[in-house]
Each structure stands twice: as structure tokens, then as C-alpha cells.
Design a protein around this motif. Structure first.
Motif, PDB file in Angstrom:
ATOM      1  N   ARG A 151       0.865  -1.178   0.000  1.00 21.98           N
ATOM      2  CA  ARG A 151       0.000   0.000   0.000  1.00 21.98           C
ATOM      3  C   ARG A 151       0.903   1.229   0.000  1.00 21.98           C
ATOM      4  O   ARG A 151       1.744   1.399   0.899  1.00 21.98           O
ATOM      5  N   TYR A 203       1.042   2.661   5.579  1.00 21.36           N
ATOM      6  CA  TYR A 203       1.587   2.564   4.229  1.00 21.36           C
ATOM      7  C   TYR A 203       2.959   1.898   4.257  1.00 21.36           C
ATOM      8  O   TYR A 203       3.761   2.154   5.158  1.00 21.36           O
ATOM      9  N   THR A 206       8.179   2.421   7.370  1.00 18.66           N
ATOM     10  CA  THR A 206       7.651   3.039   6.147  1.00 18.66           C
ATOM     11  C   THR A 206       8.801   3.576   5.308  1.00 18.66           C
ATOM     12  O   THR A 206       9.589   4.399   5.770  1.00 18.66           O
TER      13      THR A 206
END
Length: 225
Positions: A7, A75, A111
Motif C-alpha cells: 500500500r 503505508y 515506512t
């Protein structure tokens, strides 16, 4: 085992020079899909039963809307686009972007951050680095540098995109710089690799976005081009 799915978020710091390209989230999605074809072909060829890697990409307008990913969405990677603005400018949206990147670095170490041009300068500032003007000098289109062979700052740009950038920023660059850059926008005449880097945009895009998929599978936190 479920196939790997990433994502991703795109922090849009401007619109592409060519209006027909839409928003950067659409440009990035096209480039990522193209580069992922190579990744998946290798994956399926070398690993028995492997399923293709997939991704979703959400876009956020950090300039006009100053919108950012919600904290409750995790994410795998955040991409920061290029921009006609300068990363050293004292503007509210730029300062807010730097603060956001600092927070991601501190609070979400898993991330991955990927910056392009303006984007990687923002990452540098978030890490405590500085960004300053280049003494009024421009490096536009394919450029000679003393330490390198001819190179282009955005190797993924096709000649059409380079000309569009020159059209949109001619007043900023000035007539002399713009006219000179147009002579090299399609490559340097007589050079044995006139626009070799631009094969990335029209063909495999093995770099720079092939590098992005490698980054997502590493512990390294940053990458930039």
C-alpha cells in the motif's frame, strides 16, 4: 501464503508539466505498473508457485489541500513528487511537508520514503540537511557536468515532457537558458547516447522505479533519485 501487496501513498507537490498526464498519482501508477512487470516476470521465473506482487496507490495534494495520509492507515511506502517550487522556500505547505516527513522517520521506521528531485531535497531537510540556491545557475535538459558524462536530472522524462517543462517554466528560466536547453532537450547532437536514459520512460522503467520495489524489500529507510 498471500501474495505480496504494497500500500503506497503519493504526496503530490505539483501537477505534471503536461496537463494530459493528469495528476502525479496517475503518472506514478503507470510507471510503477510498468516496472512491476519486470519484477513479477523474474519472480515467477525463479520461484515455483510465486504469485505476482500487487499494489495500491493513494494520492494526497500537499500543496493546495495540505492533505496527508491518515494516521490509522499503514503505508509500506511514501513517494514524494517533484515540484516547480524550491525546497528551501519558507512556505507553509513546504514546512508542513518537512514536519510530516520528520514524523514518519521518527514514528514509522518501517515506512519507506522515496523522493524524486524536490522530494529527495525535502527528505534531506527533514534529516537536518540544507538546501540552497545554485548561485543562480540552471541545469536543464541533458547537461554537461565536469565530473560526469552528459546526464539528465530526470532520466525518466521523455523529450516531449522536457519540452513541456521548458514551455511552462520559460519565464522562470529566462530566454537564454530556455533556448539553450531546447538544443539539448532531445539529446546532445553527436553524443553516442543522445537520450539513453529516457528509454526508461518508454520501455521497461527498470530504473528508477525498479529500484523502488527493491527498496520496499529492504530495511533501508530512504531512497532518492
Amino acid at each position: 501464503m498471500a501474495p505480496p501487496h504494497f500500500r503506497l501513498a503519493a504526496l503530490e507537490c505539483s501537477l505534471p508539466a503536461l496537463a494530459t498526464l493528469g495528476k502525479y498519482r496517475e503518472v506514478f501508477r503507470t510507471w510503477l505498473e510498468a516496472s512491476l512487470e519486470i519484477v513479477n516476470a523474474s519472480r515467477i521465473a525463479y520461484f515455483v508457485g510465486a504469485e505476482p506482487v500487487t499494489f495500491t496507490l493513494d494520492g494526497y495534494d500537499v500543496v493546495d489541500k495540505m492533505e496527508y495520509p491518515p494516521d490509522d492507515i499503514e503505508y509500506d511506502g511514501v513517494l514524494i513528487t517533484g515540484s516547480p517550487f524550491s525546497a528551501y522556500e519558507d512556505l507553509e505547505w513546504i514546512n508542513r511537508l518537512i514536519a510530516y516527513v520528520k514524523r514518519i522517520i521518527a514514528e514509522k521506521p518501517d515506512t519507506k520514503l522515496f523522493g524524486i528531485c524536490f522530494g529527495h531535497q525535502i527528505i534531506a531537510r527533514a534529516l537536518g540537511g540544507t538546501c540552497t540556491p545554485n548561485d543562480g545557475k540552471w541545469e536543464v535538459a541533458v547537461t554537461y557536468c565536469s565530473a560526469y558524462t552528459p546526464w539528465q536530472g530526470h532520466p525518466e522524462f521523455t523529450p516531449m515532457i522536457v519540452h513541456a517543462v521548458l514551455d511552462s517554466r520559460a519565464k522562470i528560466f529566462g530566454e537564454a537558458v530556455t533556448r539553450d536547453a531546447r538544443t539539448r532537450a532531445d539529446g546532445i547532437p553527436g553524443n553516442h547516447v543522445p537520450m539513453e536514459g529516457l528509454v526508461m520512460a518508454s520501455a521497461s522503467l527498470g530504473k528508477p522505479f525498479g529500484v523502488f520495489w527493491e527498496l520496499l524489500n529492504r530495511t533501508q529507510h530512504f531512497n532518492w533519485i
